[in-house]
Design a protein around this motif. Structure first.
Motif, short mmCIF file in Angstrom:
data_model
loop_
_atom_site.label_atom_id
_atom_site.label_comp_id
_atom_site.label_asym_id
_atom_site.label_seq_id
_atom_site.Cartn_x
_atom_site.Cartn_y
_atom_site.Cartn_z
N HIS A 206 1.90 -5.20 11.68
CA HIS A 206 2.17 -3.81 12.05
C HIS A 206 3.08 -3.23 10.97
O HIS A 206 4.21 -3.69 10.79
N PRO A 207 2.61 -2.22 10.21
CA PRO A 207 3.40 -1.73 9.08
C PRO A 207 4.50 -0.76 9.47
O PRO A 207 5.30 -0.37 8.62
N GLY A 208 4.56 -0.41 10.75
CA GLY A 208 5.51 0.61 11.19
C GLY A 208 4.87 1.99 11.12
O GLY A 208 3.79 2.18 10.57
N TRP A 209 5.55 2.95 11.72
CA TRP A 209 5.08 4.35 11.67
C TRP A 209 5.58 4.94 10.36
O TRP A 209 6.77 5.15 10.16
N ILE A 210 4.66 5.16 9.43
CA ILE A 210 5.03 5.53 8.08
C ILE A 210 4.41 6.86 7.66
O ILE A 210 3.37 7.26 8.19
N LYS A 211 5.04 7.50 6.70
CA LYS A 211 4.57 8.78 6.18
C LYS A 211 3.36 8.56 5.27
O LYS A 211 3.51 8.21 4.09
N THR A 212 2.18 8.73 5.82
CA THR A 212 0.93 8.67 5.06
C THR A 212 0.02 9.75 5.63
O THR A 212 0.37 10.44 6.59
N MET B 225 9.54 6.54 8.60
CA MET B 225 9.69 5.58 7.51
C MET B 225 8.76 5.91 6.36
O MET B 225 7.63 6.33 6.56
N GLU B 226 9.26 5.70 5.14
CA GLU B 226 8.44 5.87 3.95
C GLU B 226 7.51 4.67 3.77
O GLU B 226 7.88 3.54 4.10
N ALA B 227 6.33 4.92 3.22
CA ALA B 227 5.37 3.85 3.00
C ALA B 227 5.93 2.78 2.07
O ALA B 227 5.62 1.59 2.22
N ALA B 228 6.76 3.19 1.11
CA ALA B 228 7.34 2.23 0.16
C ALA B 228 8.21 1.20 0.86
O ALA B 228 8.24 0.03 0.46
N GLU B 229 8.92 1.62 1.90
CA GLU B 229 9.77 0.68 2.65
C GLU B 229 8.92 -0.37 3.35
O GLU B 229 9.22 -1.57 3.32
N SER B 230 7.85 0.08 3.99
CA SER B 230 6.94 -0.86 4.65
C SER B 230 6.30 -1.79 3.64
O SER B 230 6.20 -3.01 3.87
#
Length: 233
Positions: free
Chosen positions: A183-189, A198-203
């Motif tokens: 699960h990558p987390g809820w990310i900005k994509t 969360m930013e995708a880069a953090e995930s």
């Protein structure tokens, strides 16, 4: 590490590709159409010419997977990681009463059959007993324990992907290959939207730490988040 990443043209896939290259890995960046390569991916190609190989791969087309796998085998490529990142989110505005069934079929085609096809044709290229990994990008939406109703195509496809990950784990462990659903987390994509926290880069950083073996994960686990924390199936 030699990594094969699907859906590498944008979003999380692009961030994974960028970070892998920065960490010195070689990446086979796969995307549905080469012509769709984003400016970000093309910039990476210019910067990391000797580390980045961009390949066309529509994960729903088994013939394309077979042909690419054959080319890699001919080039004596050994993989140390496969990241099944390509995925779609469709039909979330629908209730069960209005859900177009063709959206279910299309979603399963990409989110389930895609990773199966990739595993079928590229897992033979994984290096044995070398810490190789198969990481299937899943979602908390696929947790049966936390099913929330709605998002039927996406949630059900990710539940099935988790099951496939469990099955594949039990097959590939004999070769020393680790399989995880993440699960990558809820990310900005494009999929997660700009309201995501969360930013995708953090995930991507967390996922790469898992791929590199920097994050310790108990052997019995198959579904974790990007930090390696256990997720309920």
């Amino acid at each position: 590490m030699n990594l094969l990443i699907t859906g590498a043209g944008r979003g999380l896939g692009l961030q994974l590709t960028k970070l892998a290259l920065e960490r010195g890995h070689t990446v086979i960046a796969c995307m549905r159409e080469i012509a769709d390569a984003t400016e970000g991916l093309l910039n990476l190609a210019a910067q990391y010419d000797d580390q980045l190989r961009i390949e066309r791969l529509n994960v729903t087309h088994e013939d394309e997977a077979a042909q690419l796998a054959a080319r890699l085998a001919k080039d004596n490529v050994k993989l140390h990681g496969i990241i099944n990142n390509a995925g779609i989110l469709l039909g979330r505005e629908h209730t069960i009463e209005t859900l177009p069934i063709h959206l279910m079929r299309l979603t399963f085609d990409v989110n389930v059959f895609g990773p199966v096809i990739v595993a079928k044709h590229f897992s033979p290229l994984l290096a044995d007993d070398a810490g190789a990994v198969v990481l299937n990008i899943s979602s908390e939406a696929g947790s049966m324990a936390n099913a929330y109703g709605g998002d039927y195509p996406y949630a059900m496809s990710k539940t099935t992907l988790n099951m496939f990950s469990k099955q594949l784990k039990n097959t590939l462990w004999k070769r020393g290959v680790r399989v995880l659903a993440i699960h990558p987390g809820w990310i900005k994509t494009d999929m997660g939207g700009q309201s995501a926290p969360m930013e995708a880069a953090e995930s991507a950083g967390g996922i790469m730490d898992i791929a590199e073996g920097k994050t310790t994960i108990a052997d019995e686990l198959v579904f974790v988040d990007h930090t390696g924390r256990s997720m309920p199936l």
